[in-house]
Scaffold this active site. Structure first.
Site, PDB file in Angstrom:
ATOM      1  N   GLN A  31       0.787  -1.222   0.000  1.00  0.00           N
ATOM      2  CA  GLN A  31       0.000   0.000   0.000  1.00  0.00           C
ATOM      3  C   GLN A  31       0.824   1.279   0.000  1.00  0.00           C
ATOM      4  O   GLN A  31       0.364   2.327  -0.437  1.00  0.00           O
ATOM      5  CB  GLN A  31      -0.955   0.007   1.192  1.00  0.00           C
ATOM      6  CG  GLN A  31      -0.264   0.051   2.552  1.00  0.00           C
ATOM      7  CD  GLN A  31      -1.266   0.065   3.697  1.00  0.00           C
ATOM      8  OE1 GLN A  31      -2.468   0.280   3.478  1.00  0.00           O
ATOM      9  NE2 GLN A  31      -0.794  -0.169   4.900  1.00  0.00           N
ATOM     10  N   TYR A 209      22.801  -2.825  20.578  1.00  0.00           N
ATOM     11  CA  TYR A 209      23.678  -3.640  19.742  1.00  0.00           C
ATOM     12  C   TYR A 209      24.010  -2.859  18.473  1.00  0.00           C
ATOM     13  O   TYR A 209      23.353  -1.878  18.134  1.00  0.00           O
ATOM     14  CB  TYR A 209      23.051  -5.004  19.400  1.00  0.00           C
ATOM     15  CG  TYR A 209      21.692  -4.969  18.744  1.00  0.00           C
ATOM     16  CD1 TYR A 209      21.562  -4.863  17.360  1.00  0.00           C
ATOM     17  CD2 TYR A 209      20.527  -5.073  19.503  1.00  0.00           C
ATOM     18  CE1 TYR A 209      20.319  -4.854  16.753  1.00  0.00           C
ATOM     19  CE2 TYR A 209      19.278  -5.066  18.906  1.00  0.00           C
ATOM     20  CZ  TYR A 209      19.174  -4.957  17.534  1.00  0.00           C
ATOM     21  OH  TYR A 209      17.941  -4.956  16.940  1.00  0.00           O
TER      22      TYR A 209
END
Length: 398
Positions: A31, A209
């Site tokens: 979309q 991280y």
């Protein structure tokens, strides 16, 4: 055979690539008008990277990723290490595939590059699905009817196809919200950060991280929240200093990271109630539309990639008349595992957020005892599972 995949997130793109490799014609319907760089870090455990290798994409993704050496669990207030587990080369040698940390946009780009542009329909809203004994179709907002032999709904946690197939059931608020940020490596170079860190505290936890070849630090700070204040949005900005107020009293290292974060986003974390089935006839769900989960075991994207791999495997050599039976096999092979990971992730969140006192002390003792005997996280039992190649390898017992 012709397939339509609804949704071009990680699961939908992986499904399109997997079905194409199984020899089928795929139309991917999305979309949004273009692929955008939404989200931030994703952790890809060996169960996911093993399938990326089969799709021929592992080298491309790995070139944009970080290879973590270890994961350190720490106490919220003083930063003392509770326990540490190996990742890196030890994990790759044991499980046969690497543990990677990657920016979501880099993973999406690698997957999208494997789907021919002519097969992608961007800026196309699906307003309905239908099927009969011989075919299935989607109806677009422009009134166009796209016919196929099967439809795969990978349209996310707010899946419209899920409601059309199985009735209304709202996304479930997890009573948590996350602050998300990316910091250039130079901004945190002076901090003594573990390679990958999870800091546990009352009602909160903090994760960091590296992504994008260790050029960026991905930060996710999760806190208990009321639904009224937790918007489900990848682009909603946090109020200035809001993340610092939520984590007041935490380790100075955590606060330093949060203070240095420039652009901070805040989003509510939602899940979906497990379903007894994902498929009806020639239409099936995949990824978050089927089993959206809290991200506390780093397995959301991995489980969607596994869905795609098994779907392609079940439809290899299939003819149009075989689709309903093939989708039954796909759901049979995936539903129990994915639903189990939903529950496991929820339990992990409850464990992470225990209040200070006897319960948290007992949790820390259990974690330290486990790490003293085992090199890998408890969830590593799932990393060993290879649904396309039985018998599966087993790590050391947990």
């Amino acid at each position: 055979m012709r397939a339509i995949v609804v949704g071009a997130g990680i699961g939908g793109l992986a499904a399109a690539v997997s079905l194409r490799r199984a020899g089928h014609e795929v139309t991917l319907v999305e979309q949004t008008p273009r692929f955008t760089e939404l989200g931030a870090g994703i952790q890809l455990a060996p169960n996911a990277t093993r399938e990326l290798r089969r799709l021929g994409l592992l080298d491309t993704v790995a070139a944009q990723s970080a290879y973590p050496s270890h994961i350190s669990f720490r106490s919220w207030s003083d930063g003392l290490e509770i326990c540490r587990y190996e990742l890196g080369r030890e994990a790759e040698d044991t499980f046969g595939a690497p543990y990677l940390q990657v920016h979501r946009a880099d993973l999406q780009q690698a997957l999208a590059a494997a789907v021919p542009p002519a097969s992608v329909r961007l800026d196309t809203v699906v307003v309905g699905v239908d099927q009969d004994a011989k075919s299935a179709c989607v109806v677009t907002g422009d009134g166009e009817v796209l016919d196929a032999d099967l439809v795969v709904a990978a349209d996310g946690i707010r899946s419209a196809v899920r409601q059309w197939l199985f009735g209304k059931d709202a996304a479930v608020f997890s009573h948590t919200a996350a602050f998300r940020a990316l910091l250039p490596a130079a901004e945190v170079a002076d901090l003594d950060l573990p390679d990958t860190g999870i800091w546990l505290g009352p009602g909160r936890h903090f994760v960091h991280y590296w992504v994008r070849r260790r050029e960026l630090l991905n930060v996710v700070a999760v806190a208990t929240a009321d639904e009224s204040a937790a918007q489900e949005s990848w682009t909603a900005r946090a109020e200035p200093g809001e993340q610092l107020r939520e984590f007041e009293g935490w380790s100075p290292t955590v606060l330093d990271v949060l203070e240095r974060a420039g652009q901070v986003f805040r989003y509510g974390i939602y899940t979906r109630t497990p379903l007894a089935r994902w498929n009806t006839g020639r239409i099936t769900l995949l990824g978050d539309s089927a089993h959206a989960m809290v991200p506390f075991q780093a397995q959301g994207a991995a489980q969607a990639i596994l869905d795609a791999a098994v779907l392609g495997d079940c439809l290899a050599d299939a003819a149009p008349t075989d689709v309903p039976e093939a989708l039954e096999r796909y759901v049979h092979r995936r539903l129990t595992t994915a639903t189990g990971m939903q529950a496991r992730s929820t339990r992990a969140g409850a464990e992470f957020h225990l209040p200070d006192g006897p319960e948290a002390e007992a949790r820390n003792s259990r974690m330290a005892a486990h790490a003293a005997e085992h090199r890998f996280l408890p969830v590593a039992t799932e990393w060993a599972v290879d649904p396309l190649n039985e018998p599966k390898p087993e790590p050391e017992p947990t």
